[in-house]
Write a protein that holds these residues in place. Structure first.
Motif, PDB file in Angstrom:
ATOM      1  N   PHE A  34      58.685  29.378  31.161  1.00 18.04           N
ATOM      2  CA  PHE A  34      58.296  30.124  29.959  1.00 18.04           C
ATOM      3  C   PHE A  34      58.237  29.197  28.748  1.00 18.04           C
ATOM      4  O   PHE A  34      57.297  29.229  27.956  1.00 18.04           O
ATOM      5  CB  PHE A  34      59.298  31.251  29.680  1.00 18.04           C
ATOM      6  CG  PHE A  34      59.149  32.429  30.595  1.00 18.04           C
ATOM      7  CD1 PHE A  34      58.114  33.330  30.420  1.00 18.04           C
ATOM      8  CD2 PHE A  34      60.036  32.641  31.631  1.00 18.04           C
ATOM      9  CE1 PHE A  34      57.964  34.426  31.258  1.00 18.04           C
ATOM     10  CE2 PHE A  34      59.903  33.728  32.477  1.00 18.04           C
ATOM     11  CZ  PHE A  34      58.873  34.624  32.294  1.00 18.04           C
TER      12      PHE A  34
ATOM     13  N   LEU B 137      49.698  28.877  11.297  1.00 16.24           N
ATOM     14  CA  LEU B 137      50.658  29.341  12.276  1.00 16.24           C
ATOM     15  C   LEU B 137      52.090  29.037  11.854  1.00 16.24           C
ATOM     16  O   LEU B 137      52.959  29.914  11.887  1.00 16.24           O
ATOM     17  CB  LEU B 137      50.345  28.608  13.567  1.00 16.24           C
ATOM     18  CG  LEU B 137      50.911  29.238  14.770  1.00 16.24           C
ATOM     19  CD1 LEU B 137      50.250  30.570  14.952  1.00 16.24           C
ATOM     20  CD2 LEU B 137      50.649  28.354  15.945  1.00 16.24           C
TER      21      LEU B 137
ATOM     22  N   ALA C 258      50.572  20.537  21.703  1.00 12.80           N
ATOM     23  CA  ALA C 258      49.219  19.997  21.849  1.00 12.80           C
ATOM     24  C   ALA C 258      48.466  20.052  20.514  1.00 12.80           C
ATOM     25  O   ALA C 258      47.711  19.135  20.184  1.00 12.80           O
ATOM     26  CB  ALA C 258      48.452  20.770  22.919  1.00 12.80           C
ATOM     27  N   MET C 259      48.675  21.123  19.750  1.00 11.45           N
ATOM     28  CA  MET C 259      48.001  21.226  18.453  1.00 11.45           C
ATOM     29  C   MET C 259      48.461  20.110  17.525  1.00 11.45           C
ATOM     30  O   MET C 259      47.661  19.496  16.826  1.00 11.45           O
ATOM     31  CB  MET C 259      48.299  22.572  17.796  1.00 11.45           C
ATOM     32  CG  MET C 259      47.602  23.742  18.444  1.00 11.45           C
ATOM     33  SD  MET C 259      48.123  25.292  17.699  1.00 11.45           S
ATOM     34  CE  MET C 259      46.781  25.568  16.564  1.00 11.45           C
TER      35      MET C 259
ATOM     36  N   PHE D  11      55.170  27.015  28.893  1.00 11.70           N
ATOM     37  CA  PHE D  11      53.952  27.782  28.613  1.00 11.70           C
ATOM     38  C   PHE D  11      53.819  28.074  27.122  1.00 11.70           C
ATOM     39  O   PHE D  11      52.724  28.011  26.562  1.00 11.70           O
ATOM     40  CB  PHE D  11      53.967  29.086  29.418  1.00 11.70           C
ATOM     41  CG  PHE D  11      52.738  29.935  29.208  1.00 11.70           C
ATOM     42  CD1 PHE D  11      51.487  29.484  29.609  1.00 11.70           C
ATOM     43  CD2 PHE D  11      52.836  31.177  28.614  1.00 11.70           C
ATOM     44  CE1 PHE D  11      50.353  30.263  29.420  1.00 11.70           C
ATOM     45  CE2 PHE D  11      51.706  31.972  28.423  1.00 11.70           C
ATOM     46  CZ  PHE D  11      50.468  31.512  28.831  1.00 11.70           C
ATOM     47  N   PHE D  12      54.933  28.388  26.461  1.00  9.94           N
ATOM     48  CA  PHE D  12      54.831  28.773  25.055  1.00  9.94           C
ATOM     49  C   PHE D  12      54.829  27.595  24.088  1.00  9.94           C
ATOM     50  O   PHE D  12      54.232  27.675  23.023  1.00  9.94           O
ATOM     51  CB  PHE D  12      55.942  29.760  24.682  1.00  9.94           C
ATOM     52  CG  PHE D  12      55.687  31.124  25.256  1.00  9.94           C
ATOM     53  CD1 PHE D  12      54.581  31.852  24.851  1.00  9.94           C
ATOM     54  CD2 PHE D  12      56.518  31.665  26.222  1.00  9.94           C
ATOM     55  CE1 PHE D  12      54.306  33.096  25.382  1.00  9.94           C
ATOM     56  CE2 PHE D  12      56.252  32.911  26.763  1.00  9.94           C
ATOM     57  CZ  PHE D  12      55.150  33.626  26.337  1.00  9.94           C
ATOM     58  N   PHE D  13      55.483  26.493  24.468  1.00 12.44           N
ATOM     59  CA  PHE D  13      55.565  25.404  23.497  1.00 12.44           C
ATOM     60  C   PHE D  13      54.530  24.306  23.711  1.00 12.44           C
ATOM     61  O   PHE D  13      54.188  23.603  22.764  1.00 12.44           O
ATOM     62  CB  PHE D  13      56.984  24.826  23.445  1.00 12.44           C
ATOM     63  CG  PHE D  13      57.941  25.779  22.805  1.00 12.44           C
ATOM     64  CD1 PHE D  13      57.841  26.062  21.445  1.00 12.44           C
ATOM     65  CD2 PHE D  13      58.905  26.442  23.540  1.00 12.44           C
ATOM     66  CE1 PHE D  13      58.695  26.968  20.841  1.00 12.44           C
ATOM     67  CE2 PHE D  13      59.759  27.357  22.941  1.00 12.44           C
ATOM     68  CZ  PHE D  13      59.649  27.619  21.594  1.00 12.44           C
ATOM     69  N   LEU D  14      54.010  24.194  24.935  1.00 12.40           N
ATOM     70  CA  LEU D  14      53.012  23.148  25.171  1.00 12.40           C
ATOM     71  C   LEU D  14      51.787  23.282  24.256  1.00 12.40           C
ATOM     72  O   LEU D  14      51.376  22.300  23.627  1.00 12.40           O
ATOM     73  CB  LEU D  14      52.608  23.137  26.653  1.00 12.40           C
ATOM     74  CG  LEU D  14      51.680  21.976  27.036  1.00 12.40           C
ATOM     75  CD1 LEU D  14      52.404  20.648  26.864  1.00 12.40           C
ATOM     76  CD2 LEU D  14      51.191  22.118  28.469  1.00 12.40           C
ATOM     77  N   PRO D  15      51.197  24.484  24.126  1.00 10.95           N
ATOM     78  CA  PRO D  15      50.032  24.590  23.229  1.00 10.95           C
ATOM     79  C   PRO D  15      50.370  24.218  21.778  1.00 10.95           C
ATOM     80  O   PRO D  15      49.533  23.642  21.084  1.00 10.95           O
ATOM     81  CB  PRO D  15      49.638  26.062  23.334  1.00 10.95           C
ATOM     82  CG  PRO D  15      50.131  26.494  24.662  1.00 10.95           C
ATOM     83  CD  PRO D  15      51.411  25.737  24.860  1.00 10.95           C
ATOM     84  N   LEU D  16      51.587  24.528  21.351  1.00  6.17           N
ATOM     85  CA  LEU D  16      51.969  24.182  19.978  1.00  6.17           C
ATOM     86  C   LEU D  16      52.086  22.676  19.829  1.00  6.17           C
ATOM     87  O   LEU D  16      51.608  22.082  18.866  1.00  6.17           O
ATOM     88  CB  LEU D  16      53.295  24.861  19.611  1.00  6.17           C
ATOM     89  CG  LEU D  16      53.286  26.383  19.707  1.00  6.17           C
ATOM     90  CD1 LEU D  16      54.665  26.944  19.367  1.00  6.17           C
ATOM     91  CD2 LEU D  16      52.247  26.965  18.767  1.00  6.17           C
TER      92      LEU D  16
ATOM     93  N   LEU E 167      64.010  29.896  32.733  1.00  5.27           N
ATOM     94  CA  LEU E 167      63.425  29.900  31.392  1.00  5.27           C
ATOM     95  C   LEU E 167      62.491  28.722  31.153  1.00  5.27           C
ATOM     96  O   LEU E 167      61.619  28.780  30.284  1.00  5.27           O
ATOM     97  CB  LEU E 167      64.540  29.886  30.332  1.00  5.27           C
ATOM     98  CG  LEU E 167      65.182  31.242  30.054  1.00  5.27           C
ATOM     99  CD1 LEU E 167      66.436  31.057  29.220  1.00  5.27           C
ATOM    100  CD2 LEU E 167      64.214  32.170  29.349  1.00  5.27           C
TER     101      LEU E 167
END
Lengths: 284, 272
Positions: free
Chosen positions: B20, B239, B30-31, B23-28, B17
């Motif tokens: 995954f 978001l 980063a924002m 991948f899903f939390f890094l962009p958040l 996991l």
């Protein structure tokens, strides 16, 4: 007589709904179809023929490539994630949290997603900076994030959760008894997967992949926010045709491009519908 | 049920996991990081977030999008709830066609609708004036599939016919039957329909930008060309708002919100 009057009265309350949908959904769709085969009231196939131009064909090809790649990657990784989810207890907090997150992330497209990736691997993105200072690797490169390759990565972000939402019910629908029956007849775990679960799940998997394809094919906002000029893919070509058709001297070419989009998505969705019907035969 | 598919357990699952999750939390993450950077790289600033209300263009776009969300939800409920109840009670012959029409926007992308809606909107702006709020009409079409599924789900779970016959035999008119007997029983469906619609409308870019209206997302893109920090802050804010709405919803209703089986129009909101 009375029966007719009765059914007319029964139909009357439905009129506002039908009128609304005709005005705001059916008429725009018919306008697109009509506009792609006529110019100022005279019917001709000029614009349909223009779809065969190398630029238009190139955009279609790249769109198909983008959709196919992200649909397959999304489907495979989404299936893996679904499999990880069903291996937890159905009532566990883990499963509820992950499925909730997936249903939110599958909706997370649009402009915000573009900015999320700009903040991550854009020129001064968090990950780009980290790689630059820690190892000197230039993640940004020549700006691949803003090309079709970049779109592939970004689209995967909403394709995987969508796959989980669509595919999870099928995976959950596999009955314990089927596995027990297979095992009691001497099947190995591998045989169970390849000869029982695999064939059962195949239509659901293929159907979900088609849905992901359509989802990516029609997506516009993320690409529009990332790629500000040029029109590498069909949706962006529609943008250019809509905003600068006077310049191009191709009045109404946007209609033909939109018509092309309707055709592709409709074909995909019909295939999806057929596969879903097949899955629903055993699901529940 | 899940035992049918024995997956990995314990640490093995956790290990699988991790990618995954990254991948899903890094962009958040980063924002959040990106939106609070200072120009010099020293310390943190909330200027980007303050601009949400301080920047006049952005603030008025937020108000427009919220107004659109309210109007769309109102129009959607007005159109859908009475129609769907009526179909169950007196016009079952129309079930298939109503379902087909409601799910049709999944097959006709928002991008196609905006290309073809110019003629219709000439009339709309002639009648209602040239306001971005008129987008509520076409947004109602966009949210129909999600709203239909939510309301249909909760209508299926109650016995509409018996309820309304009881109400009618006690002397209630159709209006009273619908508003005071059926609606309170499908409250969770109405709530999910409303929440999903709000999330879709607040994220909508495709139609607004190509029809030339300034909603929140259009303004975010315009700002992003010069001021990345504010644009990222505003994106993250919408978001998070959507996250909260949909997570609250899935807790309140105790089930997954209905799956968007389609182009975001998505959702893309609509649209990815």
């Amino acid at each position: 007589m009375t029966a007719t009057r009765g059914s007319v009265r029964n139909a009357l309350p439905l009129v506002p709904f039908f009128v609304f949908l005709v005005i705001f959904l059916i008429i725009p769709t018919l306008t697109v179809i009509n506009g792609s085969v006529s110019t100022n009231g005279t019917y001709n196939l000029d614009k349909i023929r223009a779809l065969g131009d190398s630029a238009a064909l190139g955009a279609l090809g790249k769109s198909v490539l983008l959709s196919a790649v992200t649909a397959v990657i999304g489907a495979v990784l989404g299936a893996v994630l679904s499999w990880l989810i069903v291996s937890s207890a159905p009532t566990s907090v883990f499963r509820r949290v992950v499925t909730s997150i997936c249903s939110v992330l599958a909706q997370f497209g649009g402009v915000a997603l573009a900015f999320a990736f700009i903040a991550t691997i854009g020129y001064s993105g968090v990950l780009t900076n980290w790689f630059r200072t820690s190892s000197g690797i230039d993640l940004y490169g020549t700006g691949w994030l803003y090309s079709v390759t970049g779109l592939m990565l970004v689209y995967t972000y909403f394709q995987i959760p969508l796959m989980v939402i669509v595919f999870l019910p099928a995976l959950e629908g596999l009955r314990v008894q089927w596995r027990e029956a297979a095992v009691s007849l001497g099947a190995t775990s591998r045989q169970y997967w390849t000869q029982v679960a695999g064939p059962l799940l195949a239509p659901a998997f293929l159907g979900a992949t088609l849905l992901l394809f359509a989802n990516s094919f029609a997506a516009y906002a993320t690409a529009a926010a990332l790629v500000s000029q040029g029109n590498p893919i069909l949706p962006l070509m529609i943008r250019t045709a809509m905003t600068s058709e006077v310049v191009l001297g191709q009045a109404g070419f946007a209609y033909a491009l939109a018509f092309e989009m309707i055709i592709v998505v409709a074909i995909i969705m019909v295939g999806y519908g057929l596969l879903v019907r097949r899955t629903s035969r055993w699901l529940r | 049920m899940s035992a049918a598919t024995t997956g990995p357990s314990g640490w093995k699952r956790a290990l699988l996991l991790v990618p995954f999750a990254i991948f899903f939390f890094l962009p958040l993450y980063a924002m959040a990081d990106f939106s609070t950077r200072t120009p010099t790289g020293q310390g943190r600033t909330l200027q980007g977030w303050r601009n949400l209300v301080a920047d006049d263009t952005l603030y008025s776009a937020i108000l427009i999008s919220l107004g659109l969300a309210v109007l769309t939800v109102a129009l959607m409920l007005l159109l859908l709830v009475p129609t769907m109840i009526w179909v169950r009670l007196r016009a079952p012959w129309a079930t298939r066609i109503i379902e087909f029409l409601c799910l049709l926007p999944l097959t006709i992308p928002a991008l196609v609708i905006v290309v073809g809606m110019r003629d219709v909107y000439l009339w709309v702006t002639w009648i209602f004036g040239d306001s971005a709020l008129t987008l509520a009409f076409v947004y109602t079409v966009l949210v129909l599939p999600y709203a239909y599924r939510a309301i249909d789900g909760s209508l299926s779970s109650i016995d509409v016919k018996t309820l309304s016959e009881a109400a009618r035999s006690l002397g209630a008119g159709w209006g009273t039957t619908i508003m005071r007997v059926v609606v309170p029983n499908i409250w969770s469906g109405i709530l999910s329909a409303a929440f999903i619609s709000i999330a879709v409308v607040l994220g909508e870019y495709t139609i607004a930008s190509l029809a030339g209206y300034q909603n929140l997302q259009v303004v975010i893109v315009a700002i992003g060309k010069a001021d990345g920090m504010t644009a990222v802050a505003a994106s993250l804010a919408t978001l998070l708002f959507g996250f909260v709405l949909l997570l609250v919803l899935s807790v309140v209703t105790g089930r997954r919100p209905d799956s968007p089986t389609a182009p975001e129009p998505a959702t893309e909101g609509s649209t990815p």
